[in-house]
Design an enzyme around this catalytic site. Structure first.
Site, PDB file in Angstrom:
ATOM      1  N   ARG A 157     -13.317  -3.731  -6.347  1.00 41.03           N
ATOM      2  CA  ARG A 157     -13.092  -4.992  -5.261  1.00 41.03           C
ATOM      3  C   ARG A 157     -14.195  -5.185  -4.515  1.00 41.03           C
ATOM      4  O   ARG A 157     -14.581  -4.419  -4.489  1.00 41.03           O
ATOM      5  CB  ARG A 157     -12.154  -3.764  -4.610  1.00 41.03           C
ATOM      6  CG  ARG A 157     -11.171  -4.521  -3.720  1.00 41.03           C
ATOM      7  CD  ARG A 157     -10.117  -3.493  -2.901  1.00 41.03           C
ATOM      8  NE  ARG A 157     -10.466  -2.226  -2.356  1.00 41.03           N
ATOM      9  CZ  ARG A 157     -10.066  -2.754  -1.304  1.00 41.03           C
ATOM     10  NH1 ARG A 157      -8.590  -2.450  -1.477  1.00 41.03           N
ATOM     11  NH2 ARG A 157     -10.411  -0.732  -0.713  1.00 41.03           N
ATOM     12  N   ASP A 209       3.062  -5.743   7.638  1.00 42.80           N
ATOM     13  CA  ASP A 209       1.504  -5.094   7.258  1.00 42.80           C
ATOM     14  C   ASP A 209       0.357  -6.308   7.505  1.00 42.80           C
ATOM     15  O   ASP A 209       0.130  -6.569   6.571  1.00 42.80           O
ATOM     16  CB  ASP A 209       1.735  -4.171   6.854  1.00 42.80           C
ATOM     17  CG  ASP A 209       0.922  -2.878   7.217  1.00 42.80           C
ATOM     18  OD1 ASP A 209      -0.604  -3.302   7.525  1.00 42.80           O
ATOM     19  OD2 ASP A 209       0.109  -1.436   6.446  1.00 42.80           O
ATOM     20  N   TYR A 225      -9.700  -0.520  11.407  1.00 39.24           N
ATOM     21  CA  TYR A 225     -11.143  -0.087  10.873  1.00 39.24           C
ATOM     22  C   TYR A 225     -11.611  -0.747   9.780  1.00 39.24           C
ATOM     23  O   TYR A 225     -12.902  -0.408   9.350  1.00 39.24           O
ATOM     24  CB  TYR A 225     -11.065   1.268  10.424  1.00 39.24           C
ATOM     25  CG  TYR A 225      -9.896   2.058   9.523  1.00 39.24           C
ATOM     26  CD1 TYR A 225      -9.875   1.615   8.540  1.00 39.24           C
ATOM     27  CD2 TYR A 225      -9.226   3.138  10.220  1.00 39.24           C
ATOM     28  CE1 TYR A 225      -8.697   2.511   7.349  1.00 39.24           C
ATOM     29  CE2 TYR A 225      -7.702   3.122   9.306  1.00 39.24           C
ATOM     30  CZ  TYR A 225      -7.944   2.806   8.223  1.00 39.24           C
ATOM     31  OH  TYR A 225      -6.755   2.254   7.743  1.00 39.24           O
ATOM     32  N   LYS A 226     -11.040  -1.697   9.345  1.00 46.12           N
ATOM     33  CA  LYS A 226     -11.400  -2.768   7.836  1.00 46.12           C
ATOM     34  C   LYS A 226     -12.198  -3.901   7.984  1.00 46.12           C
ATOM     35  O   LYS A 226     -13.777  -3.909   8.876  1.00 46.12           O
ATOM     36  CB  LYS A 226     -10.564  -3.233   7.418  1.00 46.12           C
ATOM     37  CG  LYS A 226      -9.343  -2.006   6.490  1.00 46.12           C
ATOM     38  CD  LYS A 226      -8.477  -2.489   5.898  1.00 46.12           C
ATOM     39  CE  LYS A 226      -7.656  -0.814   4.804  1.00 46.12           C
ATOM     40  NZ  LYS A 226      -5.772  -0.821   5.141  1.00 46.12           N
ATOM     41  N   PHE A 267       0.862  -0.827   0.359  1.00 46.89           N
ATOM     42  CA  PHE A 267      -0.272   0.151  -0.038  1.00 46.89           C
ATOM     43  C   PHE A 267       1.008   0.898  -0.019  1.00 46.89           C
ATOM     44  O   PHE A 267       2.060   1.366   0.589  1.00 46.89           O
ATOM     45  CB  PHE A 267      -0.972  -0.008   1.454  1.00 46.89           C
ATOM     46  CG  PHE A 267      -2.164   0.858   0.857  1.00 46.89           C
ATOM     47  CD1 PHE A 267      -3.029   0.648   0.468  1.00 46.89           C
ATOM     48  CD2 PHE A 267      -2.306   2.378   1.610  1.00 46.89           C
ATOM     49  CE1 PHE A 267      -4.376   1.779   0.485  1.00 46.89           C
ATOM     50  CE2 PHE A 267      -2.694   3.049   1.522  1.00 46.89           C
ATOM     51  CZ  PHE A 267      -4.398   2.687   1.243  1.00 46.89           C
TER      52      PHE A 267
END
Ligand code: PLP
Length: 394
Positions: free
Chosen positions: A353, A181, A206-207, A110
C-alpha cells in the site's frame, strides 16, 4: 506544486509513502508541544484549564478539522480514539430508529468499526443484526429493515472510494440513518458534510492530518440533530454543568455533549499546530495533485516492472489518495523497499500500500520510489529470510 514540503521533518533520503497510516512530523510541532509542556503545564499548572483554554481546545481544534470536511462551526469536537467515536455515532444513530434492528456495513470496512458495532449491538436490548455485504452490493442491500448504514468512504486496503452523496441519499430514501467514517478521507479528498447531509461522521487525525501517533479522533453530528441526542457514553465533560458535580447526567447543549472525559491536551496541542499547515489550502488542489501523483505511479510501475498487480480502481475518481498493488511476496517486497528507504506498508493478504500526500510528496519522489521498487523486483532483493520474517506491526 504545493510549497509545503519544507514544513515537515522528513529524514534525508527517505521517500515517505505512508502518510495514509501515520503522517510525518511538522517541523513546528516540537516547539509547540514543548511550549505547552513548560509554559502551560509547567508554569500554570491547573490554571491552564482556564488561562490556556485547554477546556475549549476540543471544539477549537474541531473547527479546524471541520473546515476540511465541510462541517459547519461547532459541529465537530475532538477526543478519544476513532474506535470510541464509531461506538458513539452508531449508538446515537440507532437511537434515532428504535423500531429497526439492522446495521448495514461492508466487508471493506476497517475491522475495528465492525468489532465496535458487534460489541455495541451485543450490549443493547433487542434482536440486533450487523449485516456485512461486499462493497459493490451496498446500494442494493439498503432496505427498509436497515436502521443505520455505517461505511468507511475510502477502503483502507484498496483505496476504493464510495460515492458519499449517492449512498447517503439511498439510505435516507429507505428511512435509514447514515454514518460515515472519514479515516482515509479527511485531508485526503474533498468532503462536504453539509452538502451530503449524513447524520454522523467520524475520523482520525494521525493519518492525513499529521497529528502524530495517538492523536485524538473527531465526531460530526448534523446540527439539527445534536440537541435531540442522549449520548450513551455520558461522561462528565459532556454534562451540561460538569463543575456542578450533579449526581445524574444531563447532556450539555449542542455538540459538547459528544465529549466524554478529560481531553488529551498534549496531543491536541500537536494536532492544532499540524492543522495550521492547512491554512489557505483548498482540498480541491490537494485532490488534483494526489491524483496526478497516483496516476504517474501506476503508469510507471505497470510499464517498467509489471510483476505487481493493481488492486486499486484504475479510474482516479473511484480512488482515494492511496494506491495498492498485490504481489505474491508482498510482505517481503515491502520489507526490502523499506530497507531501501521507501516507506509504504503491507496489508494482508499480499497488498503493498502506498499513500500519496501532496503536502510533501512530489513527482521526483514518485519516480525514485518506482526506481527502487523495480530494482528490488528485477534483482529479487526481497528474497531473504530477514525480509520474510513478519513483524508485530505491518
Ligand atoms: C485507522 C482507522 C481506524 C483506527 O481506529 P483507532 O481507534 O484510532 O485505532 C478505525 N477505522 C478506520 C476506518 C481506520 O482507517
Amino acid at each position: 506544486m504545493l510549497p509545503m514540503k519544507d514544513r515537515f521533518h522528513l529524514p534525508e533520503g527517505m521517500i515517505y509513502l505512508d502518510g495514509n497510516s501515520l503522517g510525518p512530523l511538522p517541523k513546528s510541532t516540537p516547539d509547540a508541544v514543548a511550549n505547552m509542556l513548560t509554559q502551560q503545564w509547567g508554569d500554570h499548572l491547573i490554571k491552564g484549564w482556564n488561562e490556556d483554554d485547554w477546556m475549549g481546545q476540543p471544539t477549537r481544534v474541531g473547527n479546524m478539522v471541520g473546515r476540511l470536511i465541510g462541517a459547519p462551526e461547532g459541529s465537530v469536537p475532538m477526543g478519544d480514539t476513532l474506535s470510541i467515536k464509531v461506538f458513539q455515532a452508531l449508538s446515537s444513530a440507532l437511537d434515532l430508529r428504535p423500531d429497526r434492528h439492522v446495521v448495514l456495513s461492508d466487508s471493506g470496512n476497517f475491522p475495528t468499526d465492525l468489532y465496535m458495532a458487534e460489541g455495541l449491538l451485543r450490549s443493547r436490548a433487542g434482536d440486533y443484526e450487523l449485516r456485512v455485504v461486499p462493497p459493490e452490493d451496498i446500494q442494493a442491500a439498503i432496505t427498509d429493515e436497515v436502521a443505520v448504514v455505517m461505511l468507511t468512504q475510502v477502503d483502507y486496503r484498496t483505496g476504493r472510494m464510495h460515492d458519499m452523496a449517492a449512498i447517503t441519499q439511498a439510505a435516507h430514501a429507505a428511512g435509514a440513518v447514515m454514518v460515515w467514517d472519514l479515516a482515509h478521507s479527511a485531508g485526503a479528498v474533498p468532503v462536504d458534510l453539509h452538502a451530503v447531509q449524513c447524520e454522523f461522521a467520524v475520523g482520525c487525525t494521525y493519518k492525513y492530518l499529521n497529528g502524530g501517533p495517538g492523536a485524538p479522533a473527531f465526531i460530526y453530528v448534523r446540527p439539527d440533530l445534536i440537541d435531540t441526542l442522549d449520548p450513551v457514553l455520558c461522561g462528565w465533560l459532556g454534562h451540561d454543568a460538569p463543575f456542578a458535580f450533579e449526581p445524574s447526567y444531563r447532556p450539555a447543549p449542542g455538540i459538547e455533549r459528544m465529549r466524554v472525559g478529560t481531553p488529551p491536551v498534549m496531543q491536541l496541542t500537536a494536532l492544532e499546530d499540524a492543522l495550521r499547515i492547512w491554512d489557505g489550502i483548498e482540498m480541491d488542489d490537494i485532490r488534483a495533485a494526489s491524483l496526478r501523483l497516483s496516476d504517474v505511479f501506476i503508469h510507471q510501475i505497470e510499464t517498467r516492472c509489471p510483476e505487481p498487480t493493481l488492486v486499486s480502481p484504475r479510474e482516479g475518481a473511484l480512488r482515494g489518495s492511496q494506491v495498492s498493488f498485490t504481489h505474491p511476496e508482498g510482505y517481503a517486497v515491502m520489507q526490502a523497499l523499506i530497507a531501501h528507504d521507501v516507506i509504504g506498508d503491507y496489508r494482508a493478504p499480499n497488498i503493498m500500500r502506498f499513500g500519496f500526500t501532496p503536502l510533501y510528496i512530489d513527482e521526483n519522489d514518485v519516480s525514485s520510489a518506482v526506481d527502487r521498487l523495480c530494482g528490488i523486483l528485477e534483482n529479487r532483493l526481497w528474497d531473504t529470510p530477514e525480509y520474510r520474517a513478519t513483524k508485530r506491526v505491518t
